[in-house]
Design an enzyme around this catalytic site. Structure first.
Site, PDB file in Angstrom:
ATOM      1  N   GLY A   7      50.721  12.600 -37.277  1.00  0.00           N
ATOM      2  CA  GLY A   7      49.348  12.445 -37.761  1.00  0.00           C
ATOM      3  C   GLY A   7      49.252  13.035 -39.160  1.00  0.00           C
ATOM      4  O   GLY A   7      49.231  14.249 -39.332  1.00  0.00           O
ATOM      5  N   LYS A 164      38.394  27.903 -31.090  1.00  0.00           N
ATOM      6  CA  LYS A 164      37.992  26.953 -32.143  1.00  0.00           C
ATOM      7  C   LYS A 164      36.691  26.245 -31.767  1.00  0.00           C
ATOM      8  O   LYS A 164      35.840  25.971 -32.619  1.00  0.00           O
ATOM      9  CB  LYS A 164      39.113  25.931 -32.384  1.00  0.00           C
ATOM     10  N   HIS A 167      33.955  28.597 -32.504  1.00  0.00           N
ATOM     11  CA  HIS A 167      33.841  28.598 -33.978  1.00  0.00           C
ATOM     12  C   HIS A 167      32.999  27.406 -34.425  1.00  0.00           C
ATOM     13  O   HIS A 167      32.109  27.524 -35.262  1.00  0.00           O
ATOM     14  CB  HIS A 167      35.250  28.552 -34.574  1.00  0.00           C
ATOM     15  N   ASN A 168      33.281  26.246 -33.868  1.00  0.00           N
ATOM     16  CA  ASN A 168      32.544  25.052 -34.300  1.00  0.00           C
ATOM     17  C   ASN A 168      31.093  25.074 -33.822  1.00  0.00           C
ATOM     18  O   ASN A 168      30.205  24.582 -34.520  1.00  0.00           O
ATOM     19  CB  ASN A 168      33.251  23.780 -33.822  1.00  0.00           C
ATOM     20  N   GLU A 171      29.509  27.018 -36.323  1.00  0.00           N
ATOM     21  CA  GLU A 171      29.415  26.169 -37.530  1.00  0.00           C
ATOM     22  C   GLU A 171      28.173  25.268 -37.455  1.00  0.00           C
ATOM     23  O   GLU A 171      27.432  25.126 -38.433  1.00  0.00           O
ATOM     24  CB  GLU A 171      30.710  25.347 -37.601  1.00  0.00           C
TER      25      GLU A 171
HETATM   26  O1  LIG Z   1      36.737  24.233 -38.927  1.00  0.00           O
HETATM   27  C1  LIG Z   1      36.855  23.145 -39.446  1.00  0.00           C
HETATM   28  O2  LIG Z   1      37.688  22.865 -40.317  1.00  0.00           O
HETATM   29  C2  LIG Z   1      35.922  22.056 -38.993  1.00  0.00           C
HETATM   30  O3  LIG Z   1      35.161  22.497 -37.923  1.00  0.00           O
HETATM   31  C3  LIG Z   1      36.698  20.833 -38.576  1.00  0.00           C
HETATM   32  O4  LIG Z   1      37.353  21.111 -37.383  1.00  0.00           O
HETATM   33  C4  LIG Z   1      35.896  19.559 -38.508  1.00  0.00           C
HETATM   34  O5  LIG Z   1      35.311  19.254 -39.724  1.00  0.00           O
HETATM   35  C5  LIG Z   1      34.892  19.573 -37.401  1.00  0.00           C
HETATM   36  O6  LIG Z   1      35.595  19.286 -36.233  1.00  0.00           O
HETATM   37  C6  LIG Z   1      33.770  18.587 -37.515  1.00  0.00           C
HETATM   38  O7  LIG Z   1      33.124  18.629 -36.288  1.00  0.00           O
HETATM   39  P1  LIG Z   1      31.895  17.738 -35.939  1.00  0.00           P
HETATM   40  O8  LIG Z   1      32.313  16.310 -36.194  1.00  0.00           O
HETATM   41  O9  LIG Z   1      31.640  17.979 -34.490  1.00  0.00           O
HETATM   42  O10 LIG Z   1      30.793  18.164 -36.833  1.00  0.00           O
END
Ligand SMILES: O=C(O)[C@H](O)[C@@H](O)[C@H](O)[C@H](O)COP(=O)(O)O
Length: 292
Positions: A7, A164, A167-168, A171
């Site tokens: 990938g 993670k 974390h998201n 985010e």
């Molecule tokens: O930490 C990161 O680098 C981001 O979180 C990355 O993993 C990605 O941009 C997200 O997965 C987007 O997630 P969504 O599509 O759910 O907003």
């Protein structure tokens, strides 16, 4: 060290470059003939010396499952598969068990950093057996940011992706908070220049962050975001965070609201608000707006 990387998109392509810059040999595979180093997974496995390490960096769900299934047939006992995509953490236990039957190790790695990772490094949250994780340390060291943080062996298989995922979730809620504050400042007409308010917050404030820096970048590109539609997709991590919150009876109002705000962004006309308008009209004779 030698690594197979499957990938080579926005994430995988830059990761290959960063690992190579650290002096390791990376053989990459991608379906796109312009990106790939080998013609298929069989050739990738053939070119790697045993015991092999193969890092999978494809979309979570079916695409990852297909690759894991193929690797299970191609790899040998003692090899290790790393899933660096945004897989659901419950998939990790399944993949570890499937590969484990053949004596192939499995490590999950939550990777954060996006398109900036090539230069800034990628934060890594890793799950798996200690000895497998130790073997991968040179690759983790190549990928991680240069400073003292940005890498953690979070625990057993699944712990990396669980970290993670949370974390998201954070985010989502942070982005939602910046977005709400921005909309209020734009709407209220109380300050001269909203972008400059955001810019001023980048230093010294309690809410300074990389996301805030990126918000300023976006406003520098398009001061009022006039060129964008207010529409946001999600790739699953927010949903899984909310599901985990329900499983553990942990209240997550901010993260849940930020996920639901994305769902609302996909509706042109809110069906539930139609019902609210209809009910206000029914009980109070309050005016409704008619279509057309
Ligand atoms: O930490 C990161 O680098 C981001 O979180 C990355 O993993 C990605 O941009 C997200 O997965 C987007 O997630 P969504 O599509 O759910 O907003």
């Amino acid at each position: 060290m030698q690594l197979g990387l499957i990938g080579l998109g926005k994430m995988g392509g830059n990761m290959r470059e960063r690992i190579r810059r650290a002096g390791h040999q990376v053989i990459g595979y991608d379906r796109n003939p312009e990106l790939t180093d080998v013609k298929d997974l069989a050739e990738l496995v053939e070119k790697l010396d045993a015991p092999r390490t193969v890092w999978v960096m494809v979309p979570a769900g079916t695409a990852t499952q297909v690759v894991v299934d193929e690797l299970k047939d191609l790899l040998s006992p003692g090899d290790i598969v790393v899933d660096g995509g945004n897989s659901r953490w419950t998939d990790d236990e399944k993949h570890a068990a499937e590969l484990g039957i053949k004596g192939i190790g499995f490590v999950d790695a939550g990777v954060s950093g996006g398109v900036w990772g090539l230069e800034n490094g990628y934060a890594l949250m890793v799950g798996g057996d200690k000895e497998n994780v130790e073997r991968l340390k040179p690759i983790f060291d190549a990928l991680k940011p240069d400073g003292p943080y940005g890498y953690v062996h979070a625990g057993r298989v699944g712990a990396g992706h669980f970290s993670k995922m949370v974390h998201n979730g954070i985010e989502y809620a942070m982005m939602q908070a910046y977005a709400e504050g921005w909309e209020l400042l734009e709407k209220a007409n109380s300050v001269d220049n909203v972008r400059e308010i955001f810019r001023s917050w980048q230093e010294g404030t309690v809410i300074r962050s990389w996301l805030l820096d990126l918000a300023v970048n976006a406003l520098d590109d398009d001061e009022h975001l006039d060129g964008l539609r207010g529409y946001a997709e999600d790739s699953g991590e927010g949903r899984w965070t909310v599901e985990a919150a329900i499983d553990n009876a942990v209240p997550l109002p901010a993260i849940t609201a930020s996920l639901f705000a994305r769902f609302a962004s996909r509706q042109d006309d809110s069906p539930q608000m139609k019902m609210i308008a209809a009910l206000r009209n029914q009980f109070g004779g309050h005016a409704v707006e008619k279509k057309g």
